[in-house]
Write a protein that holds these residues in place. Structure first.
Motif, short mmCIF file in Angstrom:
data_model
loop_
_atom_site.label_atom_id
_atom_site.label_comp_id
_atom_site.label_asym_id
_atom_site.label_seq_id
_atom_site.Cartn_x
_atom_site.Cartn_y
_atom_site.Cartn_z
N SER A 1 17.44 17.57 23.43
CA SER A 1 17.12 16.25 23.97
C SER A 1 17.59 16.15 25.42
N GLN A 2 16.84 15.42 26.24
CA GLN A 2 17.21 15.25 27.62
C GLN A 2 18.28 14.18 27.78
N GLN A 3 18.51 13.40 26.73
CA GLN A 3 19.36 12.23 26.84
C GLN A 3 20.74 12.58 27.39
N GLY A 4 21.21 11.78 28.36
CA GLY A 4 22.55 11.95 28.87
C GLY A 4 23.57 11.42 27.89
N GLU A 5 24.77 11.97 27.99
CA GLU A 5 25.85 11.53 27.11
C GLU A 5 26.98 11.06 27.99
N GLU A 6 27.38 9.79 27.84
CA GLU A 6 28.47 9.27 28.64
C GLU A 6 29.81 9.49 27.93
N ASP A 7 30.81 9.60 28.74
CA ASP A 7 32.15 9.81 28.22
C ASP A 7 33.13 9.12 29.18
N PRO A 8 34.08 8.32 28.70
CA PRO A 8 34.29 7.97 27.30
C PRO A 8 33.30 6.91 26.82
N GLN A 9 33.31 6.61 25.54
CA GLN A 9 32.45 5.57 25.02
C GLN A 9 32.98 4.20 25.40
N ALA A 10 34.31 4.09 25.51
CA ALA A 10 34.94 2.84 25.90
C ALA A 10 36.14 3.13 26.77
N LEU A 11 36.40 2.24 27.72
CA LEU A 11 37.47 2.43 28.67
C LEU A 11 38.07 1.07 29.00
N SER A 12 39.40 0.98 28.91
CA SER A 12 40.07 -0.28 29.22
C SER A 12 41.12 -0.03 30.28
N ILE A 13 41.06 -0.76 31.39
CA ILE A 13 41.99 -0.55 32.50
C ILE A 13 42.46 -1.89 33.04
N GLN A 14 43.50 -1.84 33.85
CA GLN A 14 44.02 -3.04 34.50
C GLN A 14 43.27 -3.26 35.82
N GLU A 15 43.13 -4.51 36.18
CA GLU A 15 42.50 -4.85 37.46
C GLU A 15 43.24 -4.12 38.59
N GLY A 16 42.46 -3.58 39.52
CA GLY A 16 43.05 -2.84 40.63
C GLY A 16 43.06 -1.34 40.43
N GLU A 17 42.98 -0.91 39.18
CA GLU A 17 42.95 0.53 38.91
C GLU A 17 41.54 1.07 39.15
N ASN A 18 41.45 2.39 39.20
CA ASN A 18 40.14 3.05 39.31
C ASN A 18 39.60 3.37 37.94
N ALA A 19 38.29 3.34 37.80
CA ALA A 19 37.64 3.69 36.53
C ALA A 19 36.69 4.85 36.77
N THR A 20 36.78 5.86 35.92
CA THR A 20 35.89 7.02 36.03
C THR A 20 35.13 7.20 34.73
N MET A 21 33.82 7.30 34.86
CA MET A 21 32.95 7.54 33.71
C MET A 21 32.15 8.81 33.98
N ASN A 22 31.93 9.58 32.92
CA ASN A 22 31.23 10.85 33.05
C ASN A 22 29.93 10.85 32.27
N CYS A 23 29.02 11.67 32.74
CA CYS A 23 27.71 11.79 32.10
C CYS A 23 27.34 13.26 32.07
N SER A 24 26.97 13.77 30.90
CA SER A 24 26.49 15.15 30.80
C SER A 24 25.07 15.15 30.27
N TYR A 25 24.30 16.15 30.67
CA TYR A 25 22.91 16.24 30.23
C TYR A 25 22.57 17.69 29.97
N LYS A 26 21.37 17.94 29.45
CA LYS A 26 21.10 19.28 28.94
C LYS A 26 20.09 20.10 29.72
N THR A 27 19.12 19.45 30.37
CA THR A 27 18.10 20.23 31.05
C THR A 27 18.02 19.85 32.52
N SER A 28 17.17 20.54 33.26
CA SER A 28 17.03 20.26 34.69
C SER A 28 16.52 18.86 34.94
N ILE A 29 16.99 18.28 36.02
CA ILE A 29 16.59 16.91 36.33
C ILE A 29 16.09 16.81 37.77
N ASN A 30 15.35 15.78 38.06
CA ASN A 30 14.94 15.47 39.42
C ASN A 30 15.93 14.53 40.09
#
Lengths: 114, 113
Positions: free
Chosen positions: B1-30
């Motif tokens: 499947s071409q569908q991207g997968e985000e990680d984490p599914q949920a993230l809780s942080i304090q105001e002022g902090e940085n948030a990082t979300m990741n995405c992985s996929y399986k085939t070539s993209i434009n």
């Protein structure tokens, strides 16, 4: 510039009925895509229309259909409703197509099937 | 499947902090796109990054793309309570003469004031 307008915003139907949802894209946008969003499956692609022609279709049964009019407005229809069709249906428009351009989404039509 | 997968599914942080979300996929993209969705509403486009780009910025948002690892990340710096939303990556690839855009299941971000 008006955004993407979806009607109705909320609707309740019973099993076996059918429903028609409407989407008016941003003026000048020729592509309209439809997505179904549920908590379990996330955003699932239904179909894309461009210049009144269905260009792409997702993996949904034939009960799901759509069309696009000459003014780019689009409708989707779901016949013989099932409980599992309860979802937020999102319409998005773009200049030439999903993927090639960014999508502008409407607020969605929330369908509840009882 | 071409569908991207985000990680984490949920993230809780304090105001002022940085948030990082990741995405992985399986085939070539434009290109790869990030969208935000406030509870039960339509999605709003954030950033589009093309396959030949490695990094893009927009305000407090920074997106990176590593095509060799088939992954992307979205960084939100100095988060605010108003950033609370679900974030989706969408991968675009061309096939059979047209593009297709496929969404992942999203990361639900909660920013605590």
């Amino acid at each position: 510039k008006a955004g993407v307008t979806q009607t109705p915003r909320y609707l309740i139907k019973t099993r076996g009925q059918q429903v028609t949802l409407s989407c008016s894209p941003i003026s000048g946008h020729r592509s309209v895509s439809w997505y179904q969003q549920t908590p379990g499956q996330g955003l699932q692609f239904l179909f894309e229309y461009f210049s009144e022609t269905q260009r792409n279709k997702g993996n949904f049964p034939g009960r799901f259909s759509g069309r696009q009019f000459s003014n780019s407005r689009s409708e989707m229809n779901v016949s013989t409703l099932e409980l599992g069709d309860s979802a937020l249906y999102l319409c998005a428009s773009s200049l030439i197509g999903a993927g090639a351009n960014v999508l502008t989404f409407g607020a969605g039509s929330r369908l509840t099937v009882l | 499947s071409q569908q991207g997968e985000e990680d984490p599914q949920a993230l809780s942080i304090q105001e002022g902090e940085n948030a990082t979300m990741n995405c992985s996929y399986k085939t070539s993209i434009n290109n790869l796109q990030w969208y935000r969705q406030n509870s039960g509403r339509g999605l709003v486009h954030l950033i589009l990054i093309r396959s030949n780009e490695r990094e893009k910025h927009s305000g407090r948002l920074r997106v990176t793309l590593d095509t060799s690892k088939k992954s992307s990340s979205l960084l939100i710096t100095a988060s605010r309570a108003a950033d609370t939303a679900s974030y989706f990556c969408a991968t675009a690839y061309s096939g059979a003469g047209s593009y297709q855009l496929t969404f992942g299941k999203g990361t639900k971000l909660s920013v605590i004031p």
